[in-house]
Design a protein around this motif. Structure first.
Motif, PDB file in Angstrom:
ATOM      1  N   GLY A   1      -2.487  -9.592  -9.246  1.00 50.09           N
ATOM      2  CA  GLY A   1      -2.705 -10.078  -7.890  1.00 50.09           C
ATOM      3  C   GLY A   1      -3.652  -9.236  -7.081  1.00 50.09           C
ATOM      4  N   GLY A   2      -3.980  -8.048  -7.580  1.00 45.60           N
ATOM      5  CA  GLY A   2      -4.853  -7.156  -6.825  1.00 45.60           C
ATOM      6  C   GLY A   2      -4.181  -6.696  -5.541  1.00 45.60           C
ATOM      7  N   ILE A   3      -4.990  -6.344  -4.555  1.00 42.53           N
ATOM      8  CA  ILE A   3      -4.474  -5.954  -3.252  1.00 42.53           C
ATOM      9  C   ILE A   3      -4.174  -7.217  -2.458  1.00 42.53           C
ATOM     10  CG2 ILE A   3      -5.008  -4.687  -1.127  1.00 42.53           C
ATOM     11  CD1 ILE A   3      -6.887  -2.944  -2.787  1.00 42.53           C
ATOM     12  N   GLY A   4      -3.040  -7.239  -1.780  1.00 42.42           N
ATOM     13  CA  GLY A   4      -2.614  -8.434  -1.072  1.00 42.42           C
ATOM     14  C   GLY A   4      -3.366  -8.689   0.210  1.00 42.42           C
ATOM     15  N   PHE A   5      -4.682  -8.622   0.162  1.00 40.24           N
ATOM     16  CA  PHE A   5      -5.521  -8.897   1.321  1.00 40.24           C
ATOM     17  C   PHE A   5      -6.829  -9.481   0.808  1.00 40.24           C
ATOM     18  CE2 PHE A   5      -8.311  -7.648   4.934  1.00 40.24           C
ATOM     19  CZ  PHE A   5      -7.608  -8.298   5.941  1.00 40.24           C
TER      20      PHE A   5
ATOM     21  N   LEU B   1      -5.468   2.034   4.531  1.00 39.99           N
ATOM     22  CA  LEU B   1      -6.615   1.188   4.812  1.00 39.99           C
ATOM     23  C   LEU B   1      -6.971   0.357   3.589  1.00 39.99           C
ATOM     24  CD1 LEU B   1      -7.327   4.407   5.814  1.00 39.99           C
ATOM     25  CD2 LEU B   1      -8.971   3.116   7.182  1.00 39.99           C
ATOM     26  N   THR B   2      -7.698  -0.722   3.824  1.00 39.92           N
ATOM     27  CA  THR B   2      -8.318  -1.468   2.737  1.00 39.92           C
ATOM     28  C   THR B   2      -9.803  -1.621   3.054  1.00 39.92           C
ATOM     29  OG1 THR B   2      -8.023  -3.674   3.732  1.00 39.92           O
ATOM     30  CG2 THR B   2      -6.218  -2.811   2.386  1.00 39.92           C
ATOM     31  N   VAL B   3     -10.596  -1.722   2.000  1.00 34.34           N
ATOM     32  CA  VAL B   3     -12.034  -1.897   2.159  1.00 34.34           C
ATOM     33  C   VAL B   3     -12.521  -2.877   1.097  1.00 34.34           C
ATOM     34  CG1 VAL B   3     -12.540   0.128   0.725  1.00 34.34           C
ATOM     35  CG2 VAL B   3     -14.267  -0.738   2.323  1.00 34.34           C
ATOM     36  N   SER B   4     -13.454  -3.730   1.462  1.00 35.69           N
ATOM     37  CA  SER B   4     -13.949  -4.745   0.532  1.00 35.69           C
ATOM     38  C   SER B   4     -15.080  -4.234  -0.342  1.00 35.69           C
ATOM     39  CB  SER B   4     -14.412  -5.987   1.304  1.00 35.69           C
ATOM     40  OG  SER B   4     -15.475  -5.667   2.194  1.00 35.69           O
ATOM     41  N   LEU B   5     -15.465  -2.980  -0.181  1.00 33.61           N
ATOM     42  CA  LEU B   5     -16.479  -2.378  -1.038  1.00 33.61           C
ATOM     43  C   LEU B   5     -15.835  -1.804  -2.291  1.00 33.61           C
ATOM     44  CD1 LEU B   5     -18.598  -0.532   1.649  1.00 33.61           C
ATOM     45  CD2 LEU B   5     -19.460  -2.320   0.144  1.00 33.61           C
ATOM     46  N   PRO B   6     -16.438  -1.984  -3.461  1.00 27.50           N
ATOM     47  CA  PRO B   6     -15.894  -1.412  -4.690  1.00 27.50           C
ATOM     48  C   PRO B   6     -16.102   0.092  -4.729  1.00 27.50           C
ATOM     49  CG  PRO B   6     -17.993  -2.464  -5.132  1.00 27.50           C
ATOM     50  CD  PRO B   6     -17.655  -2.794  -3.706  1.00 27.50           C
ATOM     51  N   ALA B   7     -15.436   0.746  -5.671  1.00 27.28           N
ATOM     52  CA  ALA B   7     -15.489   2.203  -5.759  1.00 27.28           C
ATOM     53  C   ALA B   7     -16.902   2.722  -5.975  1.00 27.28           C
ATOM     54  CB  ALA B   7     -14.574   2.683  -6.885  1.00 27.28           C
ATOM     55  N   GLY B   8     -17.734   1.974  -6.668  1.00 30.21           N
ATOM     56  CA  GLY B   8     -19.092   2.431  -6.903  1.00 30.21           C
ATOM     57  C   GLY B   8     -19.931   2.503  -5.656  1.00 30.21           C
TER      58      GLY B   8
ATOM     59  N   LEU C   1       0.829  -1.207   0.000  1.00 32.17           N
ATOM     60  CA  LEU C   1       0.000   0.000   0.000  1.00 32.17           C
ATOM     61  C   LEU C   1       0.863   1.258   0.000  1.00 32.17           C
ATOM     62  CD1 LEU C   1      -2.916  -0.904   2.448  1.00 32.17           C
ATOM     63  CD2 LEU C   1      -2.701  -1.319  -0.010  1.00 32.17           C
ATOM     64  N   LYS C   2       1.947   1.226   0.748  1.00 30.41           N
ATOM     65  CA  LYS C   2       2.820   2.397   0.838  1.00 30.41           C
ATOM     66  C   LYS C   2       3.490   2.698  -0.498  1.00 30.41           C
ATOM     67  CE  LYS C   2       6.405   4.390   3.806  1.00 30.41           C
ATOM     68  NZ  LYS C   2       7.310   4.128   4.979  1.00 30.41           N
TER      69      LYS C   2
END
Length: 278
Positions: free
Chosen positions: A215-219, A245-252, A179-180
């Motif tokens: 691979g997307g986000i590694g979480f 932070l990470t969130v499982s909701l998409p941008a929409g 993320l950094k």
């Protein structure tokens, strides 16, 4: 709930009730002595009592408050605290992991943990307790601190058709580095707020991005990465703090305003209007 903080005070509260109220509690004309109340209360199942009270509070808040607009999502903040002045038989302090409904300000569920380091194993039982009160966790957004940035938590929340927003720190070093290292300089600002008071000025900037890599986000189940930068100026000195932070909701369904201080993601009454209730 009645303002009594000791067994003697509870007994006094009972004695002050009128006959109708005492009858509803099953006491009739005779008020139990303080020692009787003590024997009664220590025999109660604390988990069952907490569930009953949480369900009652949730029902009352739902009936008395305005209906939640369809575009708002239920947001529940998870946090652990050690209770002052409360100890178990082993003289160990009581530590609770609680779930706060940010729309009503009510703790709708809580579980007892041994120590703060054991909050991780108490996360799934807390989800069970919340689900028992709400009936379903579908569409609910859970927010927790970095301690709960656990792959098992993400899988558990997703399996219940809910969502998770967590901060990422050193306990997930690989994810934190990923993320950094994202090209934040090229990512436009999604939201910015400015506050001032007590001789201090603070600017909060939020950026969010959907990582388009193989691979997307590694979480697990993470759809977006977010960065919050807080710049404070106090007494002529400038300090800067950055959180990822990470969130499982998409941008929409979760634009950067969801991570804005003052939104439900940071513990206020409701989510950003940009969030979908689907």
């Amino acid at each position: 709930m009645g303002g009594a903080s000791s067994f003697a005070a509870i007994t006094d509260w009972l004695q002050d009730l009128d006959e109708h109220a005492r009858t509803r509690l099953g006491f009739g004309d005779v008020v139990p002595a303080g020692t009787t109340m003590w024997r009664l209360l220590i025999r109660l199942d604390p988990a069952l009592l907490a569930t009953v009270l949480a369900g009652w509070l949730h029902t009352r808040a739902h009936q008395s408050g305005p209906p939640m607009p369809h575009r708002y999502r239920r947001v529940i903040a998870v946090d652990g605290k050690t209770l002052r002045g409360a100890r178990l038989g082993s003289s160990r302090q009581v530590h609770l992991l609680s779930a706060l409904d940010t729309a009503t300000g009510i703790v709708i569920a809580q579980v007892t943990v041994d120590t703060k380091s054991n909050e991780i194993t108490s996360f799934a039982p807390l989800l069970d307790a919340v689900e028992k009160v709400l009936g379903t966790l579908a569409g609910v957004l859970f927010i927790a601190d970095a301690l709960h940035t656990q792959t098992g938590h993400a899988d558990e929340v997703t399996a219940r058709r809910a969502h998770l927003l967590v901060q990422v720190k050193g306990n997930q070093p690989t994810l934190f580095k990923q993320l950094k290292r994202l090209p934040w300089a090229q990512i436009p600002v999604g939201d910015r707020t400015r506050d001032h008071g007590h001789g201090r000025r603070e600017t909060r900037t939020v950026k969010a991005v959907t990582v388009q890599t193989p691979g997307g986000i590694g979480f697990p189940h993470a759809k977006q990465a977010a960065r919050i930068t807080r710049t404070r100026i106090a007494a002529g000195k400038t300090s800067r703090e950055t959180a990822y932070l990470t969130v499982s909701l998409p941008a929409g369904q979760a634009l950067p305003a969801i991570c804005r201080p003052g939104s439900a993601a940071t513990g206020t009454s409701r989510t950003s209007s940009t969030m979908s209730a689907t």
